[in-house]
Structures are given as C-alpha cells and as structure tokens.
Design an enzyme around this catalytic site. Structure first.
Site, mmCIF file in Angstrom:
data_model
loop_
_atom_site.group_PDB
_atom_site.id
_atom_site.type_symbol
_atom_site.label_atom_id
_atom_site.label_comp_id
_atom_site.label_asym_id
_atom_site.label_seq_id
_atom_site.Cartn_x
_atom_site.Cartn_y
_atom_site.Cartn_z
ATOM 1 N N GLY A 169 0.901 -1.170 0.039
ATOM 2 C CA GLY A 169 -0.047 -0.150 0.012
ATOM 3 C C GLY A 169 0.869 1.343 -0.166
ATOM 4 O O GLY A 169 0.431 2.466 0.602
ATOM 5 N N ARG A 189 -15.527 -15.006 -8.767
ATOM 6 C CA ARG A 189 -14.926 -13.691 -8.808
ATOM 7 C C ARG A 189 -16.056 -12.600 -9.256
ATOM 8 O O ARG A 189 -16.168 -11.569 -8.723
ATOM 9 C CB ARG A 189 -13.838 -13.687 -10.118
ATOM 10 C CG ARG A 189 -12.982 -12.542 -9.636
ATOM 11 C CD ARG A 189 -11.489 -13.246 -10.220
ATOM 12 N NE ARG A 189 -11.726 -13.279 -11.608
ATOM 13 C CZ ARG A 189 -11.724 -12.535 -12.676
ATOM 14 N NH1 ARG A 189 -11.218 -11.270 -12.571
ATOM 15 N NH2 ARG A 189 -11.845 -12.898 -13.818
ATOM 16 N N HIS A 199 0.988 0.987 -13.157
ATOM 17 C CA HIS A 199 1.707 -0.162 -13.408
ATOM 18 C C HIS A 199 3.123 0.270 -13.694
ATOM 19 O O HIS A 199 3.388 1.276 -14.314
ATOM 20 C CB HIS A 199 1.058 -0.876 -14.767
ATOM 21 C CG HIS A 199 1.899 -1.964 -15.385
ATOM 22 N ND1 HIS A 199 1.709 -3.126 -14.814
ATOM 23 C CD2 HIS A 199 2.730 -2.111 -16.201
ATOM 24 C CE1 HIS A 199 2.389 -4.028 -15.268
ATOM 25 N NE2 HIS A 199 3.243 -3.476 -16.228
ATOM 26 N N GLU A 235 -11.055 -4.712 -19.650
ATOM 27 C CA GLU A 235 -11.006 -5.960 -19.218
ATOM 28 C C GLU A 235 -9.915 -6.919 -19.558
ATOM 29 O O GLU A 235 -9.612 -8.091 -19.043
ATOM 30 C CB GLU A 235 -12.125 -6.776 -20.098
ATOM 31 C CG GLU A 235 -13.699 -6.432 -19.662
ATOM 32 C CD GLU A 235 -14.925 -6.984 -20.614
ATOM 33 O OE1 GLU A 235 -14.712 -8.182 -20.827
ATOM 34 O OE2 GLU A 235 -15.389 -6.258 -21.241
ATOM 35 N N GLY A 236 -8.957 -6.353 -20.478
ATOM 36 C CA GLY A 236 -7.652 -6.918 -20.472
ATOM 37 C C GLY A 236 -6.785 -6.713 -19.506
ATOM 38 O O GLY A 236 -6.893 -6.130 -18.418
ATOM 39 N N ASP A 286 -3.764 -4.754 -18.187
ATOM 40 C CA ASP A 286 -2.716 -3.701 -18.318
ATOM 41 C C ASP A 286 -3.001 -3.072 -19.676
ATOM 42 O O ASP A 286 -2.275 -2.495 -20.294
ATOM 43 C CB ASP A 286 -1.522 -3.821 -17.849
ATOM 44 C CG ASP A 286 -1.272 -4.152 -16.585
ATOM 45 O OD1 ASP A 286 -2.117 -3.693 -15.553
ATOM 46 O OD2 ASP A 286 -0.421 -5.137 -15.989
ATOM 47 N N MET A 332 -3.963 -6.977 -6.770
ATOM 48 C CA MET A 332 -3.172 -8.139 -7.725
ATOM 49 C C MET A 332 -4.480 -9.022 -8.440
ATOM 50 O O MET A 332 -3.994 -10.159 -8.448
ATOM 51 C CB MET A 332 -1.976 -8.863 -6.929
ATOM 52 C CG MET A 332 -1.100 -8.027 -6.405
ATOM 53 S SD MET A 332 -0.440 -6.759 -7.638
ATOM 54 C CE MET A 332 0.640 -8.188 -8.391
HETATM 55 C C1 GRF Z 1 3.055 -0.972 -7.457
HETATM 56 O O1 GRF Z 1 4.177 -1.202 -8.301
HETATM 57 C C2 GRF Z 1 2.217 -0.997 -8.731
HETATM 58 O O2 GRF Z 1 2.589 -0.421 -9.721
HETATM 59 C C3 GRF Z 1 1.626 -2.409 -9.065
HETATM 60 O O3 GRF Z 1 1.835 -3.202 -7.794
HETATM 61 C C4 GRF Z 1 2.510 -2.428 -6.978
HETATM 62 C C5 GRF Z 1 1.885 -2.038 -5.570
HETATM 63 O O4 GRF Z 1 2.606 -1.440 -4.585
HETATM 64 N N1 GRF Z 1 0.387 -2.629 -9.634
HETATM 65 P P1 GRF Z 1 2.094 -1.026 -3.160
HETATM 66 O O5 GRF Z 1 0.983 -1.920 -2.610
HETATM 67 O O6 GRF Z 1 1.162 0.372 -3.908
HETATM 68 O O7 GRF Z 1 3.236 -0.518 -2.373
#
Ligand code: GRF
Length: 212
Positions: A16, A68, A112, A145-146, A148, A93
């Site tokens: 986070g 889901r 990302h 939907e893909g 990234d 994730m």
């Molecule tokens: C970041 O690198 C973000 O780009 C990716 O996941 C990571 C999350 O890090 N999608 P955090 O939980 O914000 O420290």
C-alpha cells in the site's frame, strides 16, 4: 467558490505505498476524499494504512464468495454505497470483471510499473531488466477487461540504473508511481482528463490543471 467533492475508492492487495501516497498527497484536498479502501487480502498492510488515516476498509476475498463475479458484485455494491466516483487499483493483484467495470464506466484506473504496452502483467520490473531495457517507466491507465491494456492517461520514463540492480530500479519506479498516481487522480478530480470521442484509445489530459 466551493470545491466540487470527488469521492474515490482504492483497491489494494499488498503493502500500500501507492495508497499512502494518495493519503498524503490528495486525500482531503481539492475536494478529493478517499471514502473506502477494499482488499482481496485480509492481511494486507495497506488496510492498516487506511485505518490509521481513519478511512473505512473492507475485505472481499475470493474464498468468501461463490466466484469472482459474486465477489466483484459485492465489492462494487460496497463502493457505490460509499459514493465512490473513481476506483483506483493501487497494487490490486487481480483482474476485475466486466460486470464490475460496467458499474464504473471509465471510472477505474490502475498504476503499472512499466511503459505500457511493454511489459504488462506480473513481474514487470524484473522482466524489464531481463530484457535489457535502458529506460523503463510508469503508466497510469484506465482499466478495461484486458491485462494492463486500457487507454493510457499518464506515463513517465525512468532510466534503468547503471548497476541494473533490481532493488534500486524498483525504488526509482515506486518513487515515480508515488508522484504520477496522485497527479492522475488530481487531474481527474479537476475534470482535466477526457477520452477522445472518436478514438477511445486516446486520452486528452490538460496537465496545466495540476503542477507536480
Ligand atoms: C506497484 O508497483 C504497482 O505499480 C503495482 O503493484 C505495486 C503495488 O505496490 N500494480 P504498493 O502496494 O502500492 O506498495
């Protein structure tokens, strides 16, 4: 002039640090308010960060729901109840379902750690080094939907350190994320982000509406 309120929600799975950047840089400013933080991981450190800032949290784990789709419907309902007008995926994730996106049309964004469309998906940082790139970077984009693959809002290049050290590269990428994501939220709150009506891949951004 009274500021227009811009309630946002953040979805997290891990440490986070991006959530923390949003709390520190935009929460409670320019009308922006983080009204909820939801996680698919009950033990996510990000939830503690939200609680410390007095922000409502909820956990929607896959195990607690039939599938889901059901999980995403419950999560969307909670976010709607809290009044979220923008949903920020900050280290969430998992992919969100089409039904979830349908509840928040052009209102879900993600950060990302690569210059998309290069290196989408997992292990993006390691894969950039393995490929031998000289310049990596960070992308903030709308979610579709893909993986990234949605329209790009902001990007910033980050040179690969001479040592090619993964931890150092990661540190520089995260530092850039912590600037770019709050900036994107701020621009969205200011109404400075617009998807081109003739070509929905193209996002027009009036960067003058926000200084770094
Ligand atoms: C970041 O690198 C973000 O780009 C990716 O996941 C990571 C999350 O890090 N999608 P955090 O939980 O914000 O420290």
């Amino acid at each position: 002039m009274s500021e227009k309120r811009f309630p946002i929600a953040v979805l997290v799975s891990g440490t986070g640090t991006n959530l923390q950047a949003l709390i520190d840089k935009v929460h409670g400013r320019e009308g922006i308010e983080i009204v909820g933080v939801a996680s698919n991981q009950p033990g996510a450190q990000a939830l503690e960060r939200a609680q410390r800032a007095g922000i409502a949290t909820a956990v929607f784990s896959a195990e607690d729901h039939a599938d889901r789709g059901a999980r995403d419907r419950a999560m969307a309902a909670w976010l709607k109840e809290r009044g979220a007008e923008l949903v920020v995926l900050a280290g969430f994730m998992e992919l969100v379902t089409a039904a979830f996106l349908g509840e928040f049309p052009a209102q879900v964004i993600n950060v990302h750690p690569a210059l998309l469309p290069a290196f989408p998906g997992v292990r993006a940082i390691e894969r950039q080094l393995e490929h031998g790139v000289k310049v990596g970077g960070v992308t903030v984009h709308f979610v579709d939907e893909g993986v990234d693959s949605g329209p790009i809002i902001l990007q910033r290049a980050v040179p690969v350190p001479y040592t090619r050290d993964v931890e150092e590269f990661e540190r520089r990428l995260h530092e850039t994320e912590h600037v770019l994501l709050p900036k994107a939220v701020s621009l969205l709150a200011a109404g400075a982000v617009r998807i081109d009506k003739d070509n929905t891949r193209i996002v027009h951004v009036d960067e003058g509406a926000h200084g770094d």
